[in-house]
Design a protein around this motif. Structure first.
Motif, PDB file in Angstrom:
ATOM      1  N   THR A  24      98.131 -26.286   1.821  1.00  0.00           N
ATOM      2  CA  THR A  24      97.593 -25.062   1.735  1.00  0.00           C
ATOM      3  C   THR A  24      96.803 -24.643   2.686  1.00  0.00           C
ATOM      4  O   THR A  24      95.770 -26.154   2.405  1.00  0.00           O
ATOM      5  CB  THR A  24      96.954 -25.624   0.695  1.00  0.00           C
ATOM      6  N   TRP A  25      96.240 -23.484   3.436  1.00  0.00           N
ATOM      7  CA  TRP A  25      96.008 -22.772   3.986  1.00  0.00           C
ATOM      8  C   TRP A  25      94.994 -22.083   3.388  1.00  0.00           C
ATOM      9  O   TRP A  25      94.639 -21.532   2.651  1.00  0.00           O
ATOM     10  CB  TRP A  25      96.223 -22.148   4.834  1.00  0.00           C
ATOM     11  N   ALA A 289      94.121 -31.462   1.655  1.00  0.00           N
ATOM     12  CA  ALA A 289      93.765 -30.480   0.901  1.00  0.00           C
ATOM     13  C   ALA A 289      91.848 -30.302   1.238  1.00  0.00           C
ATOM     14  O   ALA A 289      91.212 -32.009   1.173  1.00  0.00           O
ATOM     15  CB  ALA A 289      94.153 -31.604  -0.768  1.00  0.00           C
ATOM     16  N   PRO A 290      91.365 -30.225   0.681  1.00  0.00           N
ATOM     17  CA  PRO A 290      89.678 -29.763   0.841  1.00  0.00           C
ATOM     18  C   PRO A 290      89.336 -31.723  -0.586  1.00  0.00           C
ATOM     19  O   PRO A 290      90.098 -31.448  -1.525  1.00  0.00           O
ATOM     20  CB  PRO A 290      89.929 -29.203  -0.576  1.00  0.00           C
ATOM     21  N   VAL A 311      92.802 -34.614  10.672  1.00  0.00           N
ATOM     22  CA  VAL A 311      92.505 -33.265   9.492  1.00  0.00           C
ATOM     23  C   VAL A 311      93.419 -32.016  10.067  1.00  0.00           C
ATOM     24  O   VAL A 311      92.616 -31.800  10.826  1.00  0.00           O
ATOM     25  CB  VAL A 311      91.727 -33.385   8.839  1.00  0.00           C
ATOM     26  N   ARG A 312      94.407 -31.943   9.357  1.00  0.00           N
ATOM     27  CA  ARG A 312      94.675 -30.853   9.046  1.00  0.00           C
ATOM     28  C   ARG A 312      94.584 -29.102   9.313  1.00  0.00           C
ATOM     29  O   ARG A 312      93.241 -28.977   8.214  1.00  0.00           O
ATOM     30  CB  ARG A 312      96.492 -30.365   8.347  1.00  0.00           C
ATOM     31  N   ARG A 413      87.036 -32.472   4.121  1.00  0.00           N
ATOM     32  CA  ARG A 413      87.956 -30.985   4.377  1.00  0.00           C
ATOM     33  C   ARG A 413      87.653 -29.339   2.962  1.00  0.00           C
ATOM     34  O   ARG A 413      87.822 -30.021   1.736  1.00  0.00           O
ATOM     35  CB  ARG A 413      88.679 -31.413   4.355  1.00  0.00           C
ATOM     36  N   GLU A 414      86.546 -29.032   3.444  1.00  0.00           N
ATOM     37  CA  GLU A 414      85.810 -28.078   2.863  1.00  0.00           C
ATOM     38  C   GLU A 414      86.747 -26.671   3.011  1.00  0.00           C
ATOM     39  O   GLU A 414      87.654 -26.331   3.026  1.00  0.00           O
ATOM     40  CB  GLU A 414      84.651 -27.406   3.514  1.00  0.00           C
TER      41      GLU A 414
END
Length: 417
Positions: A24-25, A289-290, A311-312, A413-414
């Protein structure tokens, strides 16, 4: 270094594909990267998968992982390497083929044995005598930016000279080693040459050659660097414009063989070990994911344990972290800790597909030894934090170092946008 002669058909194979739905971007304007359709995995190679395995794109030596380019040998098991020694009619060699073979082996074989955790072996078969080329050394125009026509003449003459002695079908890679004392030989011309269409010998298509012009003794780890190109790894250095005094090693410094063969910590990045099939799925943690997660990561130089957190951060990008120690191929490293870097699948070899992120941007280390001191102290130590990323923010905090050399790392991941 490698050079490329791909025909238009290969470049045309790139096609737009959808990214995995599991990602999910955070930024609604993100677009997928032009990616090459993934073929079935070749025998002996388990391809990386999941949302952090960037897809292969059409750029040269793409850092995408979801497919294997069929023209490259799979770096698993035992691969056969031919060393062919070439002399010229204008110069009598002063060194024996055996002496030059010893410049590169067993050191190159041992580098890959350690880097692959014993999964790759190189069986070297070296000719015991010089083969004399039909033309003087100066007629081939040997140089770093080699004229394609003169280079092809050199390759064809070399294959003809060796064809009666070698069955080229038996080899996974071929290195042509020139007499280093011939007057027309330029040591800066050492590279892997990719050919399309290939040369044919013994009914076998040869798509690449290592062309070795090193002086004796040679540059450190130079043949290991060129051999890694045969496994589809890119150059990670920056090549400044002609006449510029800019540094070549600003992208990754000492931290990967593909940046500099003189690096103090030249073992391959965990991303490359994942690409080459030397890491098992359970050795890579993927964050897409955040949120905040904690990971225990073991040194990349030693077998077993978690080796990387990926981390994508976008359609074409991953931020990765791994632990560096002074074991194995990195015995000369001057600093240790958690190394963080950015990977892109849409930048070609030499264009900066990997960039090490400096955990200590105001300081440097190992002047006089490091190829790029500003990045020599890039790894994070316990209690230190690095925040990076544009579209998707990533914060890496090193919690502690354990007695076994592993590190506990907190990754956030924010959610942005």
């Amino acid at each position: 270094m490698d050079s490329r002669e791909w025909g238009p058909g290969r470049r045309a194979c790139a096609a737009l594909t959808a990214l995995t739905a599991a990602v999910t971007w955070s930024v609604s304007t993100s677009q997928p990267t032009a990616a090459v359709a993934a073929p079935a995995a070749p025998s002996g190679l388990s391809l990386p998968s999941g949302p952090c395995a960037l897809p292969r794109t059409g750029v040269h030596h793409s850092e995408g992982l979801d497919s294997w380019h069929p023209d490259y040998p799979v770096p698993r098991g035992e691969l056969r390497v031919a060393l062919i020694f070439l002399a010229f009619p204008d110069s009598e060699p002063r060194l024996s083929p055996a002496r030059l073979a010893a410049d590169h082996f067993p050191a190159t074989r041992e580098f890959f044995h350690r880097a692959s955790y014993g999964r790759l072996g190189l069986r070297v078969e070296a000719l015991s005598r010089w083969l004399v080329m039909p033309r003087p050394s100066g007629e081939y125009g040997i140089s770093r930016d080699w004229d394609a026509g003169l280079r092809d003449r050199y390759l064809r003459d070399a294959v003809r000279a060796a064809d009666d002695l070698l069955d080229f079908r038996r080899y996974d890679m071929v290195h042509l080693v020139a007499d280093p004392d011939a007057p027309g030989v330029d040591s800066d011309a050492t590279k892997v040459v990719n050919l399309d269409p290939p040369l044919t010998a013994d009914g076998h298509a040869i798509r690449r050659f290592g062309t070795v012009f090193e002086k004796h003794p040679p540059d450190h780890n130079v043949l290991a660097h060129e051999t890694a190109h045969v496994f589809d790894l890119p150059d990670l250095y920056s090549r400044p414009p002609a006449g510029s005094n800019a540094d070549w090693d600003t992208h990754v410094g000492d931290w990967d063989l593909m940046g500099s063969q003189f690096g103090l910590s030249p073992d391959l990045l965990a991303w490359h070990k994942w690409k080459l099939g030397w890491l098992d799925p359970g050795q890579v943690d993927c964050v897409f994911a955040p949120g905040t997660t904690v990971h225990r990561v073991t040194p990349v130089e030693t077998p077993g344990g978690k080796k990387m957190v990926a981390v994508r951060t976008g359609p074409s990008t991953v931020h990765a972290l791994e632990v560096r120690s002074t074991a194995g191929n990195n015995a000369t490293s001057c600093t240790t800790g958690v190394l963080v870097y950015r990977v892109r699948n849409d930048l070609a070899s030499g264009d900066g597909p990997v960039r090490v992120l400096d955990g200590h941007p105001r300081t440097s280390a190992c002047r006089g030894r490091s190829v790029y001191p500003p990045l020599a102290d890039a790894p994070l130590r316990p209690g230190e934090t690095l925040r990076t990323g544009k579209d998707v923010g990533v914060t890496v905090r090193v919690e502690r170092r354990h007695p076994d050399g592993s590190y506990s790392v907190r990754v956030t991941r924010e959610r942005t946008g």
